[in-house]
Scaffold this motif. Structure first.
Motif, short mmCIF file in Angstrom:
data_model
loop_
_atom_site.label_atom_id
_atom_site.label_comp_id
_atom_site.label_asym_id
_atom_site.label_seq_id
_atom_site.Cartn_x
_atom_site.Cartn_y
_atom_site.Cartn_z
N GLY A 188 -76.83 27.51 41.58
CA GLY A 188 -78.29 27.56 41.63
C GLY A 188 -78.79 28.05 42.97
N ASN A 189 -80.12 28.06 43.13
CA ASN A 189 -80.73 28.43 44.40
C ASN A 189 -81.83 27.44 44.74
N ILE A 190 -82.58 27.72 45.79
CA ILE A 190 -83.59 26.78 46.29
C ILE A 190 -84.65 26.44 45.24
N PHE A 191 -84.82 27.32 44.25
CA PHE A 191 -85.87 27.11 43.25
C PHE A 191 -85.35 26.42 41.98
N THR A 192 -84.04 26.38 41.79
CA THR A 192 -83.49 25.85 40.53
C THR A 192 -82.74 24.53 40.66
N VAL A 193 -82.42 24.12 41.87
CA VAL A 193 -81.64 22.88 42.03
C VAL A 193 -82.51 21.66 41.73
N PRO A 194 -81.91 20.58 41.24
CA PRO A 194 -82.67 19.33 41.05
C PRO A 194 -82.88 18.64 42.39
N TYR A 195 -84.11 18.32 42.72
CA TYR A 195 -84.42 17.77 44.04
C TYR A 195 -84.32 16.24 44.09
N PHE A 196 -84.63 15.59 42.99
CA PHE A 196 -84.87 14.14 43.06
C PHE A 196 -83.76 13.29 42.44
N ASN A 197 -82.59 13.87 42.21
CA ASN A 197 -81.48 13.06 41.67
C ASN A 197 -80.64 12.43 42.77
N ASN A 198 -80.99 12.66 44.02
CA ASN A 198 -80.27 12.07 45.14
C ASN A 198 -81.29 11.63 46.19
N VAL A 199 -81.74 10.40 46.09
CA VAL A 199 -82.77 9.87 46.98
C VAL A 199 -82.28 9.85 48.42
N ARG A 200 -80.99 9.59 48.62
CA ARG A 200 -80.45 9.52 49.98
C ARG A 200 -80.60 10.85 50.71
N LEU A 201 -80.44 11.94 49.98
CA LEU A 201 -80.58 13.25 50.61
C LEU A 201 -82.02 13.49 51.06
N ILE A 202 -82.97 13.11 50.23
CA ILE A 202 -84.38 13.28 50.60
C ILE A 202 -84.70 12.44 51.83
#
Length: 893
Positions: free
Chosen positions: A827-841
């Protein structure tokens, strides 16, 4: 044990000097002499590395060596903060590695503890309890139900002796033991007149002479196999070593190019060498070893919650590479609990549902109707015979404190006899009530000569004695003249005998262990088991776990091959393998006898098609594991008994059972299944595949970021610009904005797609699938965008400090954008899931906060030599940082 068992001299002292009256056992003087000759009855000590040696071994890794050199160089050129940080990281990793490796040194100590701590031996003519370590060849020992044999011994006399040898052979059913050649000194496995060290006496009594102790016993030979097995690097360790070499080459090349370019421009030689070394140090991802360790440790923590205990951190990833699982049968695929599955009487056939020692199953007739002791007098008498001809005991009811969850009963005694009690309970019969009503008067125990067990009980009606008998079908049939029917006792005709024999053969072909039952309503004390009335047959087996069947299917979908390796009979193993889904139409069953005739090359060829290996020894298991490894497979071996320990240790990943497994197997293994659930292993495989994918993600992130930093510094020097970033600013990037997001990438959720791909090949490069191209391309974009921000700010009137601050902001933000790209390799910056890893955010937000603090808090401005940026300058930095992922979308996939 009573003296009658030893009525004659069995000692035959090794070297009698003169004719003496017979004595039982050895004298204290003889025992002392023999102990000097043979040594203590203990197992071979493993070659143990000293703690200091283990700790120093943690620094042999290429990546660690590079970090140590970098730390020394940093200290030499005055960058003490860098040097201290790198040393802390190196020492932390060394400590974690030392702790994990030191735990594996307990293997042989656990094996020593497998031997019985005490033994009953005849010394100076008296039965004495002595430490098992003091036993010597020639000692005469006494054994009874519940004892653990402390040495390999030849049986001198025995009464109804049964021994559980599953710890050595893997067979779930206790075997009958009898006296034979009392001069026998051959302790090969499988002999009926030999009791083996570590086996449990389940029934009967015996006197035996010790013939092999310590390393010469079968248990000791297995310890020798463990000692001879060397540890190998895991695939992850090999790949990280490959990565370390790549980083070393990059550092050397950067140092040479930068120093050479500066010298060619006329700069001082020493200054340019120091600059080149500084930039090379910036190229080292010093957070990588710590990030790998933390990611593996977090994976271990997750797996522990799923009942998988990992001994060695790197084993997590190795499990994900597994292409062949070699699994033991007893206790792993099966429950290690005998269960009655079928019964036959003159009234018809019956099937028993339920698994293990659960009484929640039911009995159904051939018509599919439920049956119990009220609906059939013949069935009632058959179940009663099973109860009375059993010395086992089970927890009585749901209120019994020994009853555990799921209506599972706790048993004591022989598993086969316990299965008869469970079968009776399914029919509504209480074994304690039956034993109270039919009080036992005497017992003729089972042995391999008579192949039957007979009990004499009081007739509840007060009209004399009755006898009940169980045993081999052919033996019981010979002693029966009549058969019980629903209309009463009738003569046993030839046609009915043939029907019974055929039914017995039918059950045996289904890999069921068949027992026949009979009774005599008017028994004679002198001949209680003749002229009997035939009651029926029961067929029992150690069934596969339901969850194991599902796990095998999941392994197949993940293209992981499951191979059963067992000491059981070929037909039994094949039947269980078919039920579990391991043996399919194209699969092959190979026995230990067939293996003995094969060369290693022939075994490799046979292993390609084999699904089951039966009647194998511990040495055979080692050969099988090594054959699959030579074929290029990553091999996982599961086991529980001591007989499995050498193969478990030899495998790329060894998995032991936590409940039924022995201490030695658990310590030899890389991972322990705390619930003995084969399905837990499949979950661990998924975690292993996921952790490798995550390691690739943060390696991609760290190397891209470091390449960006190096290019920023290198191009700035080549273009004659001032130093773009100061050492303190580079340190800030490496320690905070690099480290935390990388660790957060290490806990990305394991996607289902990981279990739909084939296992990775053993020689697959860490950078396969175009990973290296994506790393370099993204690193170049980060470097160009950072340098562009520095240049723009200088040319629009900004100060040098503002330009450096803007470059720092661009570098950090472009890296934080990139961390989301690294969540997916497709994927790329527009297609990846953002909210399945709270620790990363949270890690990204923390990094942004640190960057803001470094730019706008006065004290930190002094530390990092930064200045506040205007709104316009921040927009320039953010815009150029976001340009990198945009260019990535169009420039590379």
């Amino acid at each position: 044990m009573s003296q009658s068992i030893l009525e004659r001299d069995y000692t035959e002292s090794p070297a009698p000097q003169r004719a003496e009256p017979p004595k039982i056992g050895l004298s204290s003087e003889q025992a002392a002499e023999l102990r000097q000759k043979y040594g203590a009855n203990s197992l071979a000590s493993e070659r143990k590395a000293r703690p200091l040696r283990i700790f120093m071994g943690q620094f042999k890794d290429v990546m660690v060596m590079i970090l140590i050199i970098a730390s020394a160089v940093s200290a030499f050129i005055g960058e003490y903060y860098d040097a201290l940080t790198i040393i802390i990281i190196v020492v932390l990793n060394a400590v974690l590695g030392f702790v994990q490796e030191y735990r594996t040194e307990k293997t042989l100590l656990a094996l020593k503890n497998m031997a019985a701590p005490m033994a009953k031996a005849y010394r100076d003519g008296h039965l004495t309890v002595i430490p098992a370590s003091e036993l010597v060849p020639g000692d005469v020992i006494s054994l009874e139900a519940g004892d653990k044999a402390a040495a390999d011994s030849v049986i001198l006399s025995a009464k109804g002796l049964m021994a559980d040898e599953s710890v050595l052979t893997g067979e779930s059913v206790p075997v009958s033991k009898t006296a034979g050649n009392t001069r026998d000194t051959d302790n090969s496995l499988g002999k009926p007149n030999i009791i083996y060290s570590g086996s449990i006496i389940t029934k009967g009594t015996a006197a035996a002479r010790v013939i092999a102790t310590g390393v010469n016993a079968q248990m000791g030979r297995i310890s020798g196999m463990l000692t001879d097995i060397d540890e190998e690097e895991t695939p992850l360790q090999k790949r990280l070593g490959e990565l370390g070499k790549v980083v070393a080459v990059i550092c050397l090349v950067v140092c040479v190019i930068v120093a050479g370019a500066g010298i060619l421009k006329g700069e001082p030689v020493f200054d340019m060498l120091m600059t080149g070394i500084t930039i090379a140090i910036a190229a080292i991802p010093e957070g990588l070893p710590a990030t790998v360790t933390i990611a593996l440790a977090l994976a271990v923590s997750r797996m522990l919650k799923q009942n998988a205990l990992v001994h060695k951190l790197h084993s997590v990833e190795t499990l994900g590479c597994t292409s062949v699982i070699c699994t033991d049968k007893t206790g792993t695929i099966t429950e290690n609990k005998m269960t009655v599955k079928k019964a036959y009487t003159h009234s018809g056939d019956y099937e028993f549902s339920g698994q293990g020692y659960r009484v929640s199953g039911r009995i159904t007739s051939s018509k599919g109707e439920s049956e119990n002791i009220k609906s059939s007098a013949v069935l009632r008498e058959l179940l009663r015979c099973g109860v009375l001809c059993s010395n086992a005991d089970i927890s009585d009811d749901a209120g019994d404190e020994r009853t555990i969850a799921g209506n599972e009963r706790v048993i004591a005694g022989d598993p086969t006899e316990a299965a008869l009690l469970i079968a009776a309970a399914k029919g509504g019969m209480n074994h304690n009530a039956e034993r109270m009503a039919y009080k036992r008067i005497d017992e003729l125990p089972f042995d391999s000569d008579v192949r039957r067990m007979t009990v004499i009980v009081k007739d509840p009606s007060g009209q004399g004695m009755m006898s009940y008998c169980k045993g081999a079908a052919d033996v019981i049939l010979e002693r029966c003249s009549h058969i019980l029917t629903e209309s009463g006792i009738k003569e046993l005709s030839y046609s009915v005998r043939k029907e019974i024999s055929d039914k017995c053969g039918e059950m045996s072909s289904e890999a069921l262990r068949v027992l026949a039952f009979a009774y005599c309503p008017k028994a004679s004390k002198n001949s209680p088991d003749s002229g009997m009335v035939f009651l029926g047959l029961m067929g029992m087996t150690d069934p596969p776990r339901e969850e194991a069947k599902k796990a095998v299917r999941l392994c197949r979908s993940a293209r992981i091959r499951t191979v059963m390796i067992t000491g059981d009979h070929k037909n039994t193993a094949a039947a269980v393998a078919r039920q579990a889904g391991i043996l399919t139409g194209e699969g092959r069953v190979i026995t230990g006898e067939e293996m003995s005739k094969m060369t290693d090359r022939e075994l490799e060829n046979a292993a390609r098609d084999a699904s089951v290996f039966a009647r194998v020894s511990p040495a055979d298991k080692l050969r099988i594991v090594r054959a699959y490894k030579r074929l290029g497979h990553i091999v996982t071996m599961t086991g529980d008994g001591v007989n499995d320990a050498p193969a478990v240790k030899e495998a790329d990943i060894g998995v032991a059972m936590g409940i039924t497994g022995t201490d030695v197997t658990r310590e030899a293994a890389d991972m322990v299944l705390l619930d003995d659930n084969f399905a837990t292993l499949v979950s661990a495989v998924e975690q292993g595949r996921g952790i490798y994918a995550n390691i690739r993600k943060f390696v991609r992130y760290l190397l891209s970021c470091n390449i960006g930093e190096v290019l920023t510094m290198f191009l700035g020097i080549v273009m004659g610009m001032p130093m773009v970033l100061l050492p303190a600013q580079i340190l800030l990037v490496n320690l905070v904005t690099d480290g935390l997001p990388a660790v957060a990438l290490g806990v990305e959720p394991c996607g289902e797609e990981n279990m739909k791909m084939p296992p990775r090949k053993k020689d697959e490069s860490f950078f396969s699938g175009g990973l290296m191209f994506r790393i370099v391309f993204r690193g170049i974009l980060i470097g160009i965008c950072t340098l562009a921000c520095f240049t723009v700010m200088l040319r629009t009137g900004g100060s040098l400090a503002a330009a450096r601050t803007g470059a720092l902001a661009t570098l950090v933000m472009s890296q934080l954008f990139h961390v989301f790209e690294c969540k997916s390799e497709t994927g790329n910056i527009f297609t990846v899931p953002y909210f399945n890893n709270v620790r990363l955010i949270l890690a990204v937000l923390f990094s942004v906060a640190v960057l803001a603090a470094a730019i706008y808090i006065p004290f930190l401005q002094m530390v990092f030599t930064t200045v506040p940026l205007t709104g316009e300058q921040l927009l320039i930095a953010a815009g150029l940082a976001f340009a990198a992922p945009l260019l990535q979308c169009f420039g590379a996939k």
